[in-house]
Scaffold this active site. Structure first.
Site, PDB file in Angstrom:
ATOM      1  N   TYR A 115      25.289  32.427  51.384  1.00  0.00           N
ATOM      2  CA  TYR A 115      24.914  31.948  52.993  1.00  0.00           C
ATOM      3  C   TYR A 115      22.986  32.450  53.562  1.00  0.00           C
ATOM      4  O   TYR A 115      22.506  31.756  53.888  1.00  0.00           O
ATOM      5  CB  TYR A 115      24.963  33.066  54.810  1.00  0.00           C
ATOM      6  CG  TYR A 115      26.754  32.526  54.532  1.00  0.00           C
ATOM      7  CD1 TYR A 115      27.413  30.969  54.151  1.00  0.00           C
ATOM      8  CD2 TYR A 115      27.308  32.721  55.999  1.00  0.00           C
ATOM      9  CE1 TYR A 115      28.738  30.458  55.134  1.00  0.00           C
ATOM     10  CE2 TYR A 115      27.803  31.723  57.047  1.00  0.00           C
ATOM     11  CZ  TYR A 115      28.626  31.237  56.600  1.00  0.00           C
ATOM     12  OH  TYR A 115      30.120  30.598  56.982  1.00  0.00           O
ATOM     13  N   HIS A 145      30.058  20.728  57.024  1.00  0.00           N
ATOM     14  CA  HIS A 145      30.526  20.928  58.143  1.00  0.00           C
ATOM     15  C   HIS A 145      30.022  20.030  59.470  1.00  0.00           C
ATOM     16  O   HIS A 145      29.882  20.170  60.179  1.00  0.00           O
ATOM     17  CB  HIS A 145      30.526  22.018  58.935  1.00  0.00           C
ATOM     18  CG  HIS A 145      30.612  23.121  57.086  1.00  0.00           C
ATOM     19  ND1 HIS A 145      31.801  23.676  56.575  1.00  0.00           N
ATOM     20  CD2 HIS A 145      29.814  24.730  57.466  1.00  0.00           C
ATOM     21  CE1 HIS A 145      32.411  24.578  55.898  1.00  0.00           C
ATOM     22  NE2 HIS A 145      30.872  24.875  56.504  1.00  0.00           N
ATOM     23  N   THR A 169      29.532  33.660  53.115  1.00  0.00           N
ATOM     24  CA  THR A 169      29.004  34.717  54.543  1.00  0.00           C
ATOM     25  C   THR A 169      28.390  36.362  53.248  1.00  0.00           C
ATOM     26  O   THR A 169      27.847  36.783  53.513  1.00  0.00           O
ATOM     27  CB  THR A 169      29.583  34.759  55.292  1.00  0.00           C
ATOM     28  OG1 THR A 169      30.955  33.996  56.042  1.00  0.00           O
ATOM     29  CG2 THR A 169      29.194  35.772  56.250  1.00  0.00           C
ATOM     30  N   ASP A 227      36.409  22.395  52.060  1.00  0.00           N
ATOM     31  CA  ASP A 227      35.857  24.180  52.050  1.00  0.00           C
ATOM     32  C   ASP A 227      37.260  25.479  51.900  1.00  0.00           C
ATOM     33  O   ASP A 227      37.086  26.256  52.506  1.00  0.00           O
ATOM     34  CB  ASP A 227      35.691  24.211  53.238  1.00  0.00           C
ATOM     35  CG  ASP A 227      34.645  25.596  53.831  1.00  0.00           C
ATOM     36  OD1 ASP A 227      34.183  26.188  52.937  1.00  0.00           O
ATOM     37  OD2 ASP A 227      34.673  25.607  55.505  1.00  0.00           O
ATOM     38  N   ARG A 231      31.428  19.327  62.673  1.00  0.00           N
ATOM     39  CA  ARG A 231      32.028  20.453  63.346  1.00  0.00           C
ATOM     40  C   ARG A 231      31.980  20.154  65.014  1.00  0.00           C
ATOM     41  O   ARG A 231      33.300  20.815  66.119  1.00  0.00           O
ATOM     42  CB  ARG A 231      30.605  21.552  62.947  1.00  0.00           C
ATOM     43  CG  ARG A 231      31.085  22.699  63.560  1.00  0.00           C
ATOM     44  CD  ARG A 231      29.718  24.212  63.726  1.00  0.00           C
ATOM     45  NE  ARG A 231      30.232  24.557  62.154  1.00  0.00           N
ATOM     46  CZ  ARG A 231      30.804  25.774  61.656  1.00  0.00           C
ATOM     47  NH1 ARG A 231      31.812  25.985  62.557  1.00  0.00           N
ATOM     48  NH2 ARG A 231      30.536  25.735  60.340  1.00  0.00           N
ATOM     49  N   GLY A 290      35.098  34.597  53.581  1.00  0.00           N
ATOM     50  CA  GLY A 290      35.536  34.848  54.557  1.00  0.00           C
ATOM     51  C   GLY A 290      35.038  36.366  54.623  1.00  0.00           C
ATOM     52  O   GLY A 290      34.133  37.446  54.117  1.00  0.00           O
ATOM     53  N   GLY A 291      36.026  37.362  55.343  1.00  0.00           N
ATOM     54  CA  GLY A 291      35.417  38.611  55.445  1.00  0.00           C
ATOM     55  C   GLY A 291      35.022  38.914  56.831  1.00  0.00           C
ATOM     56  O   GLY A 291      34.265  39.952  57.092  1.00  0.00           O
ATOM     57  N   GLU A 292      34.110  37.751  57.736  1.00  0.00           N
ATOM     58  CA  GLU A 292      33.772  38.400  59.151  1.00  0.00           C
ATOM     59  C   GLU A 292      34.020  39.152  60.361  1.00  0.00           C
ATOM     60  O   GLU A 292      34.119  39.316  60.750  1.00  0.00           O
ATOM     61  CB  GLU A 292      33.603  36.556  60.078  1.00  0.00           C
ATOM     62  CG  GLU A 292      32.870  35.830  58.873  1.00  0.00           C
ATOM     63  CD  GLU A 292      33.465  35.042  58.012  1.00  0.00           C
ATOM     64  OE1 GLU A 292      34.146  35.548  57.559  1.00  0.00           O
ATOM     65  OE2 GLU A 292      32.707  33.650  58.026  1.00  0.00           O
TER      66      GLU A 292
HETATM   67 ZN    ZN Z   1      30.284  26.727  55.807  1.00  0.00          ZN
END
Ligand code: ZN
Length: 382
Positions: free
Chosen positions: A127, A221, A96, A278, A224, A65-67
């Site tokens: 990423y 994913h 990410t 995930d 999605r 995370g961290g977005e």
């Molecule tokens: Zn991913």
């Protein structure tokens, strides 16, 4: 050292009927009916069902995370969550953030999980392209670092990706392939596929214009959106693997992994689909302007939840099970994993007749029994 798990309805994933499983140290020594072994520790599981321990091939074991800024960084994985989810093999990756999340930390966490009792592997990279590595070189990582079995998750078709060119992805795949060959590993390129308009078009192009086999890639994913579902079905028709993300325990959505798995199975592609959780990754929400508006944390226990839902919805057990056992073992070339068979690792998930996790054995060690998880030497209630 020697244990007999008695009276289990065994799915290897193939249904073997009621059997006893003989475990010698960390391996399965025999799977047979009415085994008689003097001096063995006997555990009676009458009325219970045995699956191979699950393989979760995409987990942010150190958090992700961290977005949404630093406060949206997600916490690291708890060993007990893996056990509660019936997972005995886990593949860790960065996401990410390849700056404050380091490969060194990822390696240490993988080693910790291994010490606690499960089997762990890693993807090098994050990423971005060029990938972050341990040694400065992708091939060296594969050849010199035992836990590294591939590279990923490299992001494509996503506003968070490094917008890699097709040439860059080709080179990564080529290096991963040769590094994998030289180290007898899969050298898989695990690709995070976002909801951008180009989907996995780049991968179709690479497979069409190079000698790199389609199985070198594991796009994740792939449940999605509708476009990725359609592209995924074309991809498996060509012999590629697709990975579906379970994310959280909610199995009700239109594109929930449990439902999409059912679709793949109905179309006869049960050998080419994998599911992964995930886990500990953020499930960020962005508005139509790509602005961050909130997130949830992925949970490894969602893997079992989606498997269970798929089975309850009518997918035959042996077909649903493949997506989290023998298929990831094949896609990632994990020797001795994913099957209940003589000579394989003694990784066994035991569920009750309503498909709740009851006991977990990993490399011959009991990590959970009667729904209690082994934590620092004692079994604690869930
Ligand atoms: Zn991913």
């Amino acid at each position: 050292m020697i244990k007999v798990l008695r009276n289990l309805e065994v799915y290897s994933p193939e249904p073997l009927g009621r059997c006893d499983i003989l475990i010698a140290n960390d391996k399965i020594a025999l799977v047979e009916k009415h085994l008689k072994v003097p001096l063995a520790e006997v555990l009676d599981f009458t009325g219970k069902i045995a699956f191979p321990g699950l393989i979760d091939c995409h987990v942010h074991i150190t958090g992700g995370g961290g977005e949404g800024g630093f406060a949206s960084r997600t916490p690291e994985l708890l060993f007990s969550d893996l056990v509660k989810g019936g997972i005995t093999t886990v593949v860790g990756c960065l996401g990410t953030d390849g700056v404050t999340r380091s490969l060194e930390n990822l390696y240490a966490k993988a080693k910790a999980l291994e010490e606690e009792g499960v089997t762990s592997f890693l993807y090098t990279g994050s990423y971005r392209v060029p990938p972050v590595t341990f040694t400065g070189n992708l091939m060296k990582d594969l050849m010199l670092i035992d836990k590294v079995i591939g590279v990923g998750e490299i992001a494509i078709s996503d506003h968070r990706s490094s917008q890699p060119t097709i040439e860059e992805i080709k080179r990564i795949a080529a290096d991963a392939r040769v590094g994998g060959m030289l180290s007898k590993k899969a050298g898989v390129v695990n690709l995070h596929v976002g909801d951008g308009p180009y989907g996995i078009e780049m991968l179709f192009e690479i497979v069409r214009t190079t000698e790199i086999p389609i199985t070198q890639f594991l796009p994740t994913h792939m449940n999605r959106n509708e476009k990725l579902l359609e592209e995924g079905l074309r991809w498996v028709q060509m012999g590629g693997f697709v990975d579906l993300t379970t994310g959280d325990e909610d199995t009700r959505g239109d594109l929930a992994a449990a439902k999409i798995l059912q679709k793949y199975v109905e179309l006869g592609f049960e050998n080419l689909v994998t599911m992964s959780s995930d886990g500990q990754g953020s499930l960020p929400k962005f508005n139509e302007k790509k602005e961050f508006i909130g997130f949830k944390v992925g949970r490894v226990t969602s893997l079992f939840a989606h498997l269970r839902t798929a089975i309850k919805n009518g997918v035959p057990i042996q077909k649903a099970l493949k997506s989290v056992t023998v298929n990831p073992a094949r896609a990632l070339r994990l020797c001795g994993k994913g099957i209940i068979r003589e000579g394989y690792d003694a990784d066994i998930l035991i569920v009750d007749s309503d498909l709740n996790v009851d006991a977990v054995v990993a490399k011959g060690k009991i990590l959970m029994k009667d729904k209690n998880v082994l934590v620092t030497g004692t079994f604690e209630e869930r």
